[in-house]
Design an enzyme around this catalytic site. Structure first.
Site, short mmCIF file in Angstrom:
data_model
loop_
_atom_site.label_atom_id
_atom_site.label_comp_id
_atom_site.label_asym_id
_atom_site.label_seq_id
_atom_site.Cartn_x
_atom_site.Cartn_y
_atom_site.Cartn_z
N CYS A 178 0.83 -1.19 0.00
CA CYS A 178 0.00 0.00 0.00
C CYS A 178 0.87 1.26 0.00
O CYS A 178 1.98 1.27 0.53
CB CYS A 178 -0.91 0.00 1.23
SG CYS A 178 -2.14 -1.31 1.23
N CYS A 215 2.26 2.60 3.37
CA CYS A 215 3.13 1.73 4.16
C CYS A 215 4.33 1.21 3.38
O CYS A 215 4.98 0.25 3.81
CB CYS A 215 2.32 0.55 4.70
SG CYS A 215 0.94 1.04 5.73
N CYS A 273 2.25 -8.58 6.32
CA CYS A 273 0.87 -8.10 6.47
C CYS A 273 0.02 -9.11 7.23
O CYS A 273 -1.05 -8.78 7.74
CB CYS A 273 0.26 -7.82 5.10
SG CYS A 273 0.08 -9.29 4.06
#
Length: 240
Positions: A205, A208, A231
């Site tokens: 993402c 991040c 994750c």
């Protein structure tokens, strides 16, 4: 007999991996699709490994299903790449899985910038729950994990018991090196995320993911300045 998470015993995983230990990636994929047929899905993040796997899968099953977890927070380059892949492989079934709540609803429920305050919670809402929903439709899933990527992935097998998602995880690229991944991409002139050329070896993402300096761990740009390294999609009771 249908092969499912519930029907496969520990000794069966050993048998499958013994059977496949000297096989190449295409042979592993052929075995996987022959075994699970339409109950097999590839969960793809459209990283470099993803480009290789998509190309190989297209040679084995032209109408294979590929699912992308769209967190709503990806880079524009990632969305652009997905469009290119759809154009190049029109017979593949590329599905987009979205979280149950929008970014606005998430902010209202958990507060602004959950990814900064509680990154595990953000990944749970926007990745783990959507993937669980998708994998519940299938008996097995394909992942692009490679053993050299990180210590937590060093023991990954071709066929793995996935305790987190109660599924069977197939990892056809476990023996590939990063150099081999890029050799394949260049040899076959595959599209790839442009951010790879800007020091982003691992792309998640937008909020991040940071570029990585030369010599640093390729995954150090993920959740930088935190203790988080995964994750959560690939962490379960079997250690992968």
């Amino acid at each position: 007999m249908t092969v499912t998470f519930e029907s496969v015993l520990e000794k069966d995983y050993e048998h499958y991996n013994k059977l496949l230990e000297r096989k190449d990636t295409l042979e592993v994929l052929k075995w996987a699709y022959a075994t699970f047929e339409d109950k097999l899905v590839y969960s793809c993040s459209f990283g470099a490994e993803g480009m290789v796997l998509i190309d190989l899968i297209s040679k084995v099953k032209k109408d294979a299903t590929i699912v992308f977890l769209d967190t709503d927070f990806h880079f524009k380059e990632t969305y652009e790449l997905i469009d290119k892949v759809k154009a190049r492989y029109p017979t593949l079934n590329i599905e987009i899985a979205k979280p149950e709540i929008t970014p606005e609803e998430q902010a209202e429920k958990y507060g602004d910038k959950l990814w900064e305050k509680q990154p595990d919670a953000c990944c749970g809402v926007r990745k783990l729950v959507p993937l669980q929903r998708e994998l519940d439709k299938y008996d097995a899933w394909i992942s692009g994990l490679r053993r050299e990527q990180s210590p937590t992935r060093a023991n990954t097998q071709f066929v793995n018991k996935d305790n987190r998602f109660k599924s069977i995880k197939i990892c056809p690229l476990i023996h590939w090196t990063e150099e081999e991944i890029w050799m394949y991409i260049r040899l076959h002139k595959l599209d790839y995320n442009e951010l790879h050329d800007k020091n982003y070896p691992s792309i998640g993402c937008e909020y991040c993911t940071k570029p990585v300096a030369e010599g640093e761990d390729p995954r150090s740009g993920r959740w930088a300045n935190t203790s988080k390294t995964e994750c959560g999609l690939h962490i379960n009771g079997s250690g992968i």
